[in-house]
Design an enzyme around this catalytic site. Structure first.
Site, short mmCIF file in Angstrom:
data_model
loop_
_atom_site.label_atom_id
_atom_site.label_comp_id
_atom_site.label_asym_id
_atom_site.label_seq_id
_atom_site.Cartn_x
_atom_site.Cartn_y
_atom_site.Cartn_z
N GLU A 69 18.43 -98.19 -74.71
CA GLU A 69 18.35 -98.96 -73.46
C GLU A 69 17.44 -100.17 -73.60
O GLU A 69 17.81 -101.29 -73.24
CB GLU A 69 17.85 -98.07 -72.31
CG GLU A 69 17.63 -98.89 -71.05
CD GLU A 69 17.25 -98.09 -69.82
OE1 GLU A 69 16.87 -96.92 -69.94
OE2 GLU A 69 17.37 -98.65 -68.73
N ASP A 89 18.12 -93.14 -74.15
CA ASP A 89 17.39 -93.62 -72.97
C ASP A 89 15.99 -93.00 -73.06
O ASP A 89 15.83 -91.78 -72.89
CB ASP A 89 18.09 -93.18 -71.68
CG ASP A 89 17.46 -93.86 -70.46
OD1 ASP A 89 16.31 -94.32 -70.58
OD2 ASP A 89 18.12 -93.91 -69.41
N ILE A 91 13.29 -93.21 -71.19
CA ILE A 91 12.89 -92.60 -69.91
C ILE A 91 14.02 -92.84 -68.93
O ILE A 91 14.21 -93.97 -68.45
CB ILE A 91 11.58 -93.21 -69.34
CG1 ILE A 91 10.42 -93.01 -70.32
CG2 ILE A 91 11.26 -92.58 -67.98
CD1 ILE A 91 9.07 -93.54 -69.80
N ASP A 92 14.79 -91.83 -68.65
CA ASP A 92 15.80 -91.97 -67.60
C ASP A 92 15.12 -91.53 -66.30
O ASP A 92 14.65 -90.40 -66.19
CB ASP A 92 17.04 -91.12 -67.89
CG ASP A 92 18.13 -91.46 -66.90
OD1 ASP A 92 18.40 -92.66 -66.73
OD2 ASP A 92 18.67 -90.55 -66.25
N THR A 94 13.12 -94.30 -64.63
CA THR A 94 11.89 -95.11 -64.75
C THR A 94 11.24 -95.34 -63.39
O THR A 94 10.02 -95.33 -63.27
CB THR A 94 12.21 -96.45 -65.46
OG1 THR A 94 12.76 -96.15 -66.74
CG2 THR A 94 10.96 -97.29 -65.65
N ASP A 219 22.49 -93.55 -69.92
CA ASP A 219 22.11 -92.68 -68.80
C ASP A 219 22.91 -91.37 -68.80
O ASP A 219 22.42 -90.35 -68.31
CB ASP A 219 22.36 -93.37 -67.45
CG ASP A 219 21.52 -94.62 -67.25
OD1 ASP A 219 20.34 -94.59 -67.59
OD2 ASP A 219 22.06 -95.61 -66.72
C1 LIP Z 1 18.48 -95.26 -64.05
C2 LIP Z 1 19.31 -94.05 -63.72
C3 LIP Z 1 19.32 -93.90 -62.22
C4 LIP Z 1 20.26 -94.96 -61.76
C5 LIP Z 1 19.79 -96.33 -62.18
C6 LIP Z 1 19.33 -96.42 -63.62
P1 LIP Z 1 16.73 -95.80 -65.98
O1 LIP Z 1 18.16 -95.31 -65.40
O2 LIP Z 1 19.14 -92.91 -64.31
O3 LIP Z 1 19.81 -92.66 -61.84
O4 LIP Z 1 20.45 -94.86 -60.39
O5 LIP Z 1 20.85 -97.23 -61.95
O6 LIP Z 1 20.40 -96.60 -64.50
O7 LIP Z 1 16.71 -97.29 -65.80
O8 LIP Z 1 15.65 -95.14 -65.21
O9 LIP Z 1 16.79 -95.43 -67.42
#
Ligand code: LIP
Length: 286
Positions: A69, A89, A91-92, A94, A219
């Site tokens: 990412e 990813d 940290i999914d 963030t 994600d």
């Molecule tokens: C996020 C997702 C979240 C989604 C956001 C974004 P990140 O990923 O997991 O659920 O709503 O659009 O993609 O940016 O925290 O890795």
């Protein structure tokens, strides 16, 4: 056919190691930068964890490729080839991480011949390790996972996300999709703030379905195979075959529920992750 178990085990061990960096920063104040929108955030920890993961994997598997990412956000080309590829990813969730909302995950998928071979989702604060290997079943902290098998949409808990896209079309589509589902009715609609952990709820049977428009391949690639190996169905929101680059997904406990959701929801336009001029995930650009 190659057996990727060694890679899976290595991925699990480095996800656990990298989680220490996430957890030690979790309670602290974070400096935040914006990416594609005011709700698409990155911190120094996201970038650091991605570097830790990629350098550990590259050290062990020098021929392997990466889609990360934060590397893509920094301008790296997103290209899925037939080579062994790690989709990361760091940290999914963030936004959750920044606010100390306790659902954040390290998500790692691995593809070969463009097919997902295994997926790892480590929900760090909860200490929940979800993983699955193609043909080998899905697990949470070593215990097998099974979807609920629910067939009746009116008895479903459906998980979704209100993503980072805040233009009028995305917002009205997102909210009207939720309204249409609530009116079916479904039992409830939930959102945890991390696509990876949301989708793993379907694998546990705690939720019956999940859909999302606008997320990226990193994600959901890992959790897609976790849902499939738990007996669930993963497809595009238009009912076609799942394509991790399309930025649309439905994951469900049964084909009946997945089809019903596909009939009810609409997608807003967003360019594919692998489109050359798609800069949706890139820093400061939308
Ligand atoms: C996020 C997702 C979240 C989604 C956001 C974004 P990140 O990923 O997991 O659920 O709503 O659009 O993609 O940016 O925290 O890795």
């Amino acid at each position: 056919m190659a057996n990727w178990t060694d890679c899976l085990n290595f991925g699990i061990s480095i996800a656990k190691q990298a989680s220490e960096v996430v957890l030690s920063a979790f309670q602290q104040h974070k400096e935040v930068k914006l990416k594609s929108s005011p709700a698409d955030l990155v911190t120094e920890t996201d970038q650091r964890v991605e570097k830790i993961l990629i350098s550990a994997i590259r050290n062990r598997y020098p021929q392997h490729r990466f889609i990360g990412e934060e590397s893509v956000a920094a301008g790296e080309r997103l290209e899925l080839t037939d080579s062994p590829t790690w989709i990361i990813d760091p940290i999914d969730g963030t936004v959750n991480f920044v606010h100390r909302f306790p659902f954040v995950a390290i998500s790692i998928a691995f593809t070969f011949n463009k097919q997902i071979q295994f997926g790892i989702v480590y929900s760090c604060v909860e200490d929940k390790l979800f993983y699955a290997q193609r043909g080998g079943g899905a697990f949470l902290n070593g215990e097998p996972l099974y979807v609920s098998g629910q067939q009746d949409i009116s008895r479903c808990v459906v998980v979704t996300e209100i993503g980072a896209e805040r233009d009028d079309v995305a917002l009205s589509t997102t909210t009207s999709n939720i309204c249409r589902l609530l009116k079916l009715p479904v039992h409830g609609v939930r959102a945890l703030g991390t696509a990876a952990v949301d989708m793993c709820q379907v694998a546990t049977g705690g939720a019956d379905a999940y859909y999302h428009i606008g997320m990226h391949c990193w994600d959901i690639a890992a959790s897609a195979i976790i849902v499939q190996e738990a007996g669930g169905v993963v497809m595009d929101t238009d009912g076609s075959e799942f394509d991790m680059m399309s930025r649309r997904v439905i994951a469900a406990s049964s084909a009946t529920v997945a089809d019903r959701i596909a009939q009810v929801i609409q997608a807003f336009p967003c360019c594919r992750d692998d489109e050359d001029n798609c800069r949706c995930g890139a820093t400061g650009v939308n």
